[in-house]
Write a protein that holds these residues in place. Structure first.
Motif, PDB file in Angstrom:
ATOM      1  N   PHE A   1       0.841  -1.188   0.000  1.00  0.00           N
ATOM      2  CA  PHE A   1       0.000   0.000   0.000  1.00  0.00           C
ATOM      3  C   PHE A   1       0.882   1.247   0.000  1.00  0.00           C
ATOM      4  O   PHE A   1       2.050   1.205   0.419  1.00  0.00           O
ATOM      5  N   GLN A   2       0.310   2.334  -0.417  1.00  0.00           N
ATOM      6  CA  GLN A   2       0.977   3.617  -0.232  1.00  0.00           C
ATOM      7  C   GLN A   2       1.271   3.774   1.262  1.00  0.00           C
ATOM      8  O   GLN A   2       0.529   3.281   2.110  1.00  0.00           O
ATOM      9  N   ALA A   3       2.327   4.467   1.609  1.00  0.00           N
ATOM     10  CA  ALA A   3       2.813   4.516   2.989  1.00  0.00           C
ATOM     11  C   ALA A   3       1.751   4.964   3.995  1.00  0.00           C
ATOM     12  O   ALA A   3       1.716   4.490   5.133  1.00  0.00           O
ATOM     13  N   GLU A   4       0.873   5.857   3.565  1.00  0.00           N
ATOM     14  CA  GLU A   4      -0.099   6.409   4.508  1.00  0.00           C
ATOM     15  C   GLU A   4      -1.319   5.515   4.721  1.00  0.00           C
ATOM     16  O   GLU A   4      -2.168   5.798   5.560  1.00  0.00           O
ATOM     17  N   VAL A   5      -1.460   4.423   3.959  1.00  0.00           N
ATOM     18  CA  VAL A   5      -2.669   3.613   4.027  1.00  0.00           C
ATOM     19  C   VAL A   5      -2.861   2.999   5.405  1.00  0.00           C
ATOM     20  O   VAL A   5      -3.984   2.940   5.927  1.00  0.00           O
ATOM     21  N   ALA A   6      -1.791   2.508   6.028  1.00  0.00           N
ATOM     22  CA  ALA A   6      -1.919   1.901   7.355  1.00  0.00           C
ATOM     23  C   ALA A   6      -2.507   2.900   8.350  1.00  0.00           C
ATOM     24  O   ALA A   6      -3.369   2.562   9.171  1.00  0.00           O
ATOM     25  N   GLN A   7      -2.033   4.149   8.248  1.00  0.00           N
ATOM     26  CA  GLN A   7      -2.575   5.186   9.128  1.00  0.00           C
ATOM     27  C   GLN A   7      -4.047   5.444   8.809  1.00  0.00           C
ATOM     28  O   GLN A   7      -4.867   5.618   9.709  1.00  0.00           O
TER      29      GLN A   7
ATOM     30  N   GLY B   1      -5.084   0.813  -3.967  1.00  0.00           N
ATOM     31  CA  GLY B   1      -3.801   0.777  -3.267  1.00  0.00           C
ATOM     32  C   GLY B   1      -3.272   2.142  -2.905  1.00  0.00           C
ATOM     33  O   GLY B   1      -2.212   2.266  -2.310  1.00  0.00           O
ATOM     34  N   THR B   2      -4.042   3.176  -3.268  1.00  0.00           N
ATOM     35  CA  THR B   2      -3.584   4.542  -3.014  1.00  0.00           C
ATOM     36  C   THR B   2      -4.581   5.251  -2.118  1.00  0.00           C
ATOM     37  O   THR B   2      -5.790   5.175  -2.333  1.00  0.00           O
ATOM     38  N   ILE B   3      -4.087   5.941  -1.143  1.00  0.00           N
ATOM     39  CA  ILE B   3      -4.944   6.581  -0.157  1.00  0.00           C
ATOM     40  C   ILE B   3      -5.805   7.672  -0.795  1.00  0.00           C
ATOM     41  O   ILE B   3      -5.340   8.464  -1.608  1.00  0.00           O
ATOM     42  N   ALA B   4      -7.078   7.668  -0.424  1.00  0.00           N
ATOM     43  CA  ALA B   4      -8.014   8.718  -0.812  1.00  0.00           C
ATOM     44  C   ALA B   4      -7.999   9.008  -2.294  1.00  0.00           C
ATOM     45  O   ALA B   4      -8.155  10.129  -2.722  1.00  0.00           O
ATOM     46  N   LYS B   5      -7.772   7.995  -3.100  1.00  0.00           N
ATOM     47  CA  LYS B   5      -7.813   8.180  -4.552  1.00  0.00           C
ATOM     48  C   LYS B   5      -9.274   8.279  -4.963  1.00  0.00           C
ATOM     49  O   LYS B   5     -10.039   7.343  -4.748  1.00  0.00           O
TER      50      LYS B   5
ATOM     51  N   GLY C   1      -5.865  -8.065   3.649  1.00  0.00           N
ATOM     52  CA  GLY C   1      -6.302  -8.179   5.039  1.00  0.00           C
ATOM     53  C   GLY C   1      -6.228  -6.846   5.757  1.00  0.00           C
ATOM     54  O   GLY C   1      -6.387  -6.782   6.978  1.00  0.00           O
ATOM     55  N   GLY C   2      -5.970  -5.768   5.003  1.00  0.00           N
ATOM     56  CA  GLY C   2      -5.955  -4.438   5.589  1.00  0.00           C
ATOM     57  C   GLY C   2      -4.685  -4.111   6.326  1.00  0.00           C
ATOM     58  O   GLY C   2      -4.631  -3.143   7.093  1.00  0.00           O
ATOM     59  N   ALA C   3      -3.624  -4.892   6.098  1.00  0.00           N
ATOM     60  CA  ALA C   3      -2.351  -4.607   6.758  1.00  0.00           C
ATOM     61  C   ALA C   3      -1.475  -3.771   5.821  1.00  0.00           C
ATOM     62  O   ALA C   3      -1.923  -2.792   5.247  1.00  0.00           O
ATOM     63  N   GLY C   4      -0.253  -4.207   5.588  1.00  0.00           N
ATOM     64  CA  GLY C   4       0.661  -3.378   4.811  1.00  0.00           C
ATOM     65  C   GLY C   4       0.672  -3.650   3.324  1.00  0.00           C
ATOM     66  O   GLY C   4       1.330  -2.926   2.570  1.00  0.00           O
TER      67      GLY C   4
END
Length: 671
Positions: A8-14, A94-98, A160-163
């Motif tokens: 995922f993009q780095a911010e996705v976990a957050q 895979g990208t946050i808030a796309k 699974g919503g992880a990294g």
């Protein structure tokens, strides 16, 4: 494409942590988001197919299906919309808030873009909405194929919503997307037809596409021993029939043109959102365009709820953003004094993840609030205008009235007749709350004042407006006179009205608990000052002749020694004692200074457990009354003075500070 694992993009976990723990306080919101995304995908197909009808392939009926498998613990939302290619799945999921919708809108040009906005069809921020599925799922599988690609170009996305997430090619005959949630053990309630239908009804009834679910029917359990019917049966249960049913109404009434909506449809929608069995008194439906764009559908109920006067209770209209339900009771969109209004506001400018805190700070919300307030006040003004049809008094007036009626259209006549009596009904239910606006809404204070109605010394019904009062003021009268009291009977029989009754001067009778507070913010109406008959000295100006003024001055001079003696006897109770000009039949009354707090308001504050300033009233005595004349030279002067004060207090609805002492004094004099 072979199976591959991507990060995922780095911010996705957050983001996932934020979504599952903070952003959505209500778990069931995830279904709203996924259904909105599915609707969004169908809308994209519809618009792209305008230029390429082949994208529909062999399936032109756009729809959304919701299915569940109790044994597998899964919930699936499927649409036959635009779908995704492998690249789009990686990019969007895979990208946050796309925002797929945002990108799509930016690609539309000119008339297409205007048309899309007009339809109000493109909703949702795809990225964040999709991730909300992890609120209830420990794994999400997405299977999709973009319209126009071959069945072999389908894509499967799993995480699974992880990294990281996995992507691989798959064969998919149907275009569109299926999102499958593998439910957590604490979220298995969402694998239930009843639960899903109730959520869809609450959040997605307005979706213009049909949302389908498989019908279920009850099936008795099978015999444990087929050869012995008395041996018992396995537990029965609901089973799917293979038939599909639409579980939403499939339209947003506020997004449709007013000309296409019947009065019955407006009424049914009101009943749905308000849980009220009766029709509303009035409604308004408008689309507002400009710096802030929104649609409002607002209703005035016919009956007040039992908790209307609980100002702490959440109240307000439902907020939607681009037809996506955001929250009930969005109190920032309506002032507190209009908390009885029901309805919907659908904004085109607010973000989907707007919170109550953001609503308080938003300029768009302020504009919406002002617009809704003006629209509701306009509705009330229309109801008040047509509340009653005055009967013509002369033949000439009759002819004039008939000529005016003749130029009305049939529709206008019907509307006028339908509104007769509605404002009276509204005011009986909500008038006391409307008065709060005098102190809360300075910008609309004059409009609110025109809507207020009161009883008066000429009418027991709360039907007299300030304008009505002004129209029949006596020649030379310079003020609008009023009195506040705990009840209509107390107001009508107040000693302070005696001189006004004698001279035929109308006085407004105000009996709502809020009146005393509200009128602190209204000093005049249409340049005519408001004057409480229980405050200050009575100055009737031109309504009092010279002989009356001279007699009052002489009485005050003659009674100076007696007034001084009364003042000394009542120094702990009364601020001053003076000869009155307002009494005719009563011996005494209590008044307060012009800008002082009335004894009635002080009592209400104490009853509510609030601190009230310790102020003493002024005792006014009627020099012509036998009881007052008896004071002079009486051996019971002190007792009579206190009785006089306590009786004046009783007459205005108060209680003596020491009831036992009052009774003792009265009994002593009676004996």
């Amino acid at each position: 494409m072979t199976k591959q694992t991507l990060s995922f993009q780095a911010e996705v976990a957050q983001l996932l942590h934020l979504v599952t723990h903070s952003l959505y306080s209500n778990k069931e919101i995830f279904l709203r988001e996924l259904v909105s995304n599915a609707s969004d995908a169908c809308d994209k197909l519809r618009f792209e197919a305008i230029n390429d009808n082949a994208l529909y392939e062999s399936d032109t009926e756009l729809k959304i299906k919701v299915t569940f498998d109790t044994d597998a613990k899964t919930l699936t939302i499927t649409d036959n919309g635009i779908g995704m290619s492998e690249a789009e799945a990686v990019e969007h999921l895979g990208t946050i808030a796309k925002s797929g919708t945002k990108d799509f809108m930016s690609k539309l040009s000119g008339d297409q873009k205007a048309n899309a906005s007009q339809q109000g069809q493109l909703i949702g921020q795809f990225g964040v909405g999709f991730y909300s599925g992890f609120i209830v799922a420990d794994k999400i599988s997405v299977e999709s194929r973009r319209a126009g690609l071959t069945p072999a170009e389908g894509v499967r996305w799993v995480s699974g919503g992880a990294g990281n997430f996995e992507v691989e090619a798959m064969e998919r005959a149907e275009r569109g997307t299926s999102v499958t949630l593998h439910l957590r053990d604490d979220a298995l309630e969402y694998a239930s037809a009843w639960k899903l239908k109730s959520i869809i009804s609450k959040y997605s009834d307005h979706i213009s596409l049909p949302i389908l679910m498989e019908k279920e029917e009850w099936k008795d359990g099978e015999l444990i021993n087929p050869s012995d019917e008395s041996g018992g049966r396995q537990p029965g249960g609901m089973v799917k029939t293979g038939e599909w049913e639409t579980v939403n109404k499939a339209n947003a009434i506020w997004a449709r043109a007013k000309k296409d909506i019947t009065a019955d449809e407006y009424t049914e929608f009101y009943k749905q959102i308000s849980q009220d069995q009766d029709a509303p008194l009035a409604y308004t439906h408008n689309r507002v365009e400009g710096s802030t764009e929104y649609t409002q559908l607002l209703y005035i109920p016919g009956k007040a709820p039992f908790d209307l006067f609980n100002r702490e209770k959440s109240a307000g209209v439902k907020l939607y953003v681009k037809r996506v339900f955001i929250m009930d009771d969005a109190d920032n969109l309506m002032p507190t004094y209009l908390r009885f209004v029901k309805g919907v506001v659908d904004s085109s400018d607010l973000p989907l993840n707007v919170s109550r805190e953001l609503l308080q700070e938003s300029r768009d919300v302020k504009a919406i609030r002002e617009g809704c307030t003006k629209r509701v006040l306009g509705m009330l003004e229309d109801l008040a205008k047509h509340d009653k049809l005055p009967a013509p008094a002369t033949e000439e007036a009759t002819e004039t009235a008939e000529s005016v009626t003749d130029v009305q259209t049939a529709e206008e006549k019907a509307e006028t007749e339908a509104n007769v009596g509605k404002y009276t009904k509204f005011y009986k239910e909500f008038g006391a709350v409307l008065k709060e606006g005098l102190g809360e809404d300075f910008g609309n204070k004059d409009r609110i004042a025109k809507l207020l109605r009161f009883a008066s010394t000429t009418s027991d019904a709360a039907s007299v407006s300030f304008a009505d009062y002004k129209a029949r003021m006596k020649e030379g009268q310079e003020s609008i006179y009023y009195i506040t009291a705990d009840s209509l009977a107390a107001a009508k029989n107040s000693p302070q009205l005696e001189v006004f009754k004698k001279k035929g001067i109308e006085v407004l009778l105000m009996t709502d608990r809020v009146d005393e507070w509200a009128l602190n913010y209204l000093y005049e109406f249409d340049d005519t000052p408001l004057q409480s008959v229980a405050k200050g000295a009575v100055d009737l100006g031109k309504l009092q002749d010279d002989a009356e003024k001279k007699a009052a001055e002489e009485a005050a001079e003659t009674f100076k020694p007696l007034l001084a003696k009364l003042k000394e006897a009542l120094k702990d109770k009364a601020e001053d004692v003076r000869v009155t000009t307002r009494l005719v039949d009563s011996p005494a009354c209590l008044v307060v200074q012009d800008h002082g707090m009335s004894t009635q308001l002080a009592r209400m504050l104490k009853q509510a457990g609030q601190a009230a300033p310790e102020t003493k009233p002024v005792l006014e005595v009627n020099a012509e009354h036998p009881l007052v004349k008896k004071l002079e030279g009486s051996v019971h002067f002190n007792d009579l003075a206190h009785i006089l004060f306590d009786q004046a207090l009783l007459a205005e609805g108060g209680l003596p500070e020491d009831p036992a002492a009052y009774v003792k004094r009265v009994n002593a004099l009676l004996v």
